[in-house]
Design an enzyme around this catalytic site. Structure first.
Site, PDB file in Angstrom:
ATOM      1  N   LYS A 234       0.862  -1.194   0.000  1.00 15.85           N
ATOM      2  CA  LYS A 234       0.000   0.000   0.000  1.00 15.85           C
ATOM      3  C   LYS A 234       0.890   1.233   0.000  1.00 15.85           C
ATOM      4  O   LYS A 234       1.777   1.369   0.836  1.00 15.85           O
ATOM      5  CB  LYS A 234      -0.898   0.022   1.242  1.00 15.85           C
ATOM      6  CG  LYS A 234      -1.798   1.255   1.267  1.00 15.85           C
ATOM      7  CD  LYS A 234      -2.835   1.171   2.376  1.00 15.85           C
ATOM      8  CE  LYS A 234      -2.368   1.733   3.691  1.00 15.85           C
ATOM      9  NZ  LYS A 234      -2.183   3.193   3.717  1.00 15.85           N
TER      10      LYS A 234
ATOM     11  N   LYS B 178      -7.301   8.241  -1.428  1.00 13.18           N
ATOM     12  CA  LYS B 178      -8.597   8.670  -0.861  1.00 13.18           C
ATOM     13  C   LYS B 178      -9.151   9.921  -1.539  1.00 13.18           C
ATOM     14  O   LYS B 178      -9.326  10.967  -0.906  1.00 13.18           O
ATOM     15  CB  LYS B 178      -8.461   8.933   0.644  1.00 13.18           C
ATOM     16  CG  LYS B 178      -7.975   7.749   1.460  1.00 13.18           C
ATOM     17  CD  LYS B 178      -8.024   8.061   2.942  1.00 13.18           C
ATOM     18  CE  LYS B 178      -7.573   6.923   3.816  1.00 13.18           C
ATOM     19  NZ  LYS B 178      -6.122   6.676   3.817  1.00 13.18           N
TER      20      LYS B 178
ATOM     21  N   THR C  51     -11.248   5.892  10.777  1.00 13.54           N
ATOM     22  CA  THR C  51     -11.276   5.389  12.160  1.00 13.54           C
ATOM     23  C   THR C  51     -10.847   6.477  13.147  1.00 13.54           C
ATOM     24  O   THR C  51     -11.029   6.332  14.349  1.00 13.54           O
ATOM     25  CB  THR C  51     -10.370   4.147  12.306  1.00 13.54           C
ATOM     26  OG1 THR C  51      -9.176   4.371  11.585  1.00 13.54           O
ATOM     27  CG2 THR C  51     -11.046   2.910  11.776  1.00 13.54           C
TER      28      THR C  51
ATOM     29  N   ASP D 118      -3.337   4.385  -2.064  1.00 14.00           N
ATOM     30  CA  ASP D 118      -4.288   4.862  -1.055  1.00 14.00           C
ATOM     31  C   ASP D 118      -4.287   6.394  -1.014  1.00 14.00           C
ATOM     32  O   ASP D 118      -3.687   6.994  -0.126  1.00 14.00           O
ATOM     33  CB  ASP D 118      -3.849   4.257   0.294  1.00 14.00           C
ATOM     34  CG  ASP D 118      -4.751   4.658   1.449  1.00 14.00           C
ATOM     35  OD1 ASP D 118      -5.885   5.078   1.213  1.00 14.00           O
ATOM     36  OD2 ASP D 118      -4.299   4.514   2.606  1.00 14.00           O
TER      37      ASP D 118
ATOM     38  N   ARG E 122       3.247  -1.029  10.661  1.00 17.07           N
ATOM     39  CA  ARG E 122       4.357  -1.031  11.611  1.00 17.07           C
ATOM     40  C   ARG E 122       4.765  -2.384  12.182  1.00 17.07           C
ATOM     41  O   ARG E 122       5.972  -2.608  12.375  1.00 17.07           O
ATOM     42  CB  ARG E 122       4.074  -0.004  12.721  1.00 17.07           C
ATOM     43  CG  ARG E 122       4.192   1.423  12.195  1.00 17.07           C
ATOM     44  CD  ARG E 122       3.456   2.420  13.043  1.00 17.07           C
ATOM     45  NE  ARG E 122       2.020   2.244  12.957  1.00 17.07           N
ATOM     46  CZ  ARG E 122       1.131   2.994  13.611  1.00 17.07           C
ATOM     47  NH1 ARG E 122       1.546   3.957  14.405  1.00 17.07           N
ATOM     48  NH2 ARG E 122      -0.158   2.777  13.457  1.00 17.07           N
TER      49      ARG E 122
ATOM     50  N   ASP F  11     -13.714  14.805  -4.331  1.00 10.92           N
ATOM     51  CA  ASP F  11     -13.848  16.098  -5.013  1.00 10.92           C
ATOM     52  C   ASP F  11     -15.116  16.031  -5.857  1.00 10.92           C
ATOM     53  O   ASP F  11     -15.878  15.064  -5.738  1.00 10.92           O
ATOM     54  CB  ASP F  11     -12.592  16.363  -5.872  1.00 10.92           C
ATOM     55  CG  ASP F  11     -12.312  17.844  -6.067  1.00 10.92           C
ATOM     56  OD1 ASP F  11     -13.276  18.606  -6.298  1.00 10.92           O
ATOM     57  OD2 ASP F  11     -11.139  18.259  -5.995  1.00 10.92           O
TER      58      ASP F  11
HETATM   59  O1  C5P Z   1       1.107   0.677  10.976  1.00 11.84           O
HETATM   60  P1  C5P Z   1      -0.314   0.225  10.859  1.00 11.84           P
HETATM   61  O2  C5P Z   1      -0.475  -1.286  10.771  1.00 11.84           O
HETATM   62  O3  C5P Z   1      -1.221   0.831  11.902  1.00 11.84           O
HETATM   63  O4  C5P Z   1      -0.767   0.796   9.428  1.00 11.84           O
HETATM   64  C1  C5P Z   1      -2.094   0.719   8.959  1.00 11.84           C
HETATM   65  C2  C5P Z   1      -2.213   1.460   7.668  1.00 11.84           C
HETATM   66  O5  C5P Z   1      -3.595   1.511   7.295  1.00 11.84           O
HETATM   67  C3  C5P Z   1      -1.744   2.912   7.714  1.00 11.84           C
HETATM   68  O6  C5P Z   1      -1.209   3.235   6.422  1.00 11.84           O
HETATM   69  C4  C5P Z   1      -3.004   3.690   7.974  1.00 11.84           C
HETATM   70  O7  C5P Z   1      -2.966   4.997   7.500  1.00 11.84           O
HETATM   71  C5  C5P Z   1      -4.036   2.863   7.209  1.00 11.84           C
HETATM   72  N1  C5P Z   1      -5.410   2.996   7.665  1.00 11.84           N
HETATM   73  C6  C5P Z   1      -5.823   2.716   8.955  1.00 11.84           C
HETATM   74  N2  C5P Z   1      -7.131   2.853   9.319  1.00 11.84           N
HETATM   75  C7  C5P Z   1      -8.039   3.261   8.420  1.00 11.84           C
HETATM   76  C8  C5P Z   1      -7.645   3.538   7.113  1.00 11.84           C
HETATM   77  C9  C5P Z   1      -6.316   3.394   6.757  1.00 11.84           C
HETATM   78  O8  C5P Z   1      -5.007   2.324   9.773  1.00 11.84           O
HETATM   79  N3  C5P Z   1      -9.299   3.344   8.774  1.00 11.84           N
END
Ligand code: C5P
Length: 232
Positions: A32, A61, A119, A59, A211, A64
């Site tokens: 992603k 998003k 979220t 991603d 992460r 517009d």
């Molecule tokens: O590091 P982590 O596992 O938390 O990364 C989750 C990824 O998913 C990040 O790029 C975050 O921006 C994205 N994301 C999220 N929750 C959402 C939409 C996207 O954590 N509702």
């Protein structure tokens, strides 16, 4: 498309991404790419990662007016990405326009999914700032139904919502779910987390994990563990 693990490549530069990808000698993980990397490096980063043989969820998003989103999607289609997304809050008309914009000369197109409610938006801001009087759950489900009605392929949601989204919008409507952590891991800023195995049981089609893999001492082992737990 079959189920898979998508690694969130939340890095700031091409150099960091390529150092990370060099850790994967055999696998070609689905990646992603978000706003940070795309705005820092431009479309070329997508082309370079594609050349290395990875599938990409871009991603960005989009949100517009329909005409602008349709034209932007036409440009993104040419980048040969596999999944792109929009905000469902842009309305059905905007989502239909996004879908119309996804055309390629060979007839293929990227999958198009919608973000329902971020979220980071809590129930309090939903009611008091956005003046949406329905509950978060009802809003998310209604946005998912709007996305399905507009011809989209799925939504980004929590694994905890995946089953309900499938009940409302059909089994083949994709649920792409972040918020995944290993059982003993630190949740960090994610509030409602599940393990890869739980996400599988809850019916997620794609899990997005950042992460716990990118900041692991051994990213390859962490990725392989995630795949094993999710795909069984
Ligand atoms: O590091 P982590 O596992 O938390 O990364 C989750 C990824 O998913 C990040 O790029 C975050 O921006 C994205 N994301 C999220 N929750 C959402 C939409 C996207 O954590 N509702």
């Amino acid at each position: 498309m079959s189920k898979d693990v998508i690694i969130a490549c939340d890095f700031q530069s091409a150099a960091e991404v390529f150092d990370f990808l060099d850790l994967f000698p055999e696998e070609k993980p689905f990646l992603k790419i978000g706003m940070e990397l795309f705005y820092a490096e431009g479309p070329q980063i997508v082309r370079e990662i594609k050349t290395r043989g990875h599938r990409i969820f871009l991603d960005l998003k989009l949100h517009d007016i329909p005409n602008t989103v349709e034209k932007a999607m036409r440009v993104l289609s040419a980048l040969d990405v596999d999944i792109v997304n929009v905000h469902a809050a842009g309305t059905r008309r905007m989502m239909e326009a996004a879908r119309n914009g996804l055309t390629r000369p060979d007839g293929s197109r990227p999958l198009l999914i919608a973000v329902t409610q971020l979220t980071s938006t809590d129930e309090e801001s939903l009611h008091r700032e956005l003046l949406i009087s329905e509950s978060m759950d009802d809003t998310v489900m209604r946005y998912a139904e709007n996305a399905a009605a507009a011809g989209l392929d799925g939504v980004v949601c929590s694994p905890l919502e995946a089953g309900k989204v499938h009940d409302r919008c059909g089994k083949s409507f994709l649920t792409v779910t972040p918020g995944v952590r290993f059982a003993e891991g630190d949740a960090g800023d994610q509030k409602r987390v599940t393990t890869p195995a739980e996400a599988r049981e809850l019916g997620s089609d794609y899990i997005v994990i950042g992460r716990p893999v990118t900041r692991s001492d051994d990213p390859l082992a962490a990725y392989r563990r995630c795949v094993k737990e999710f795909l069984g």
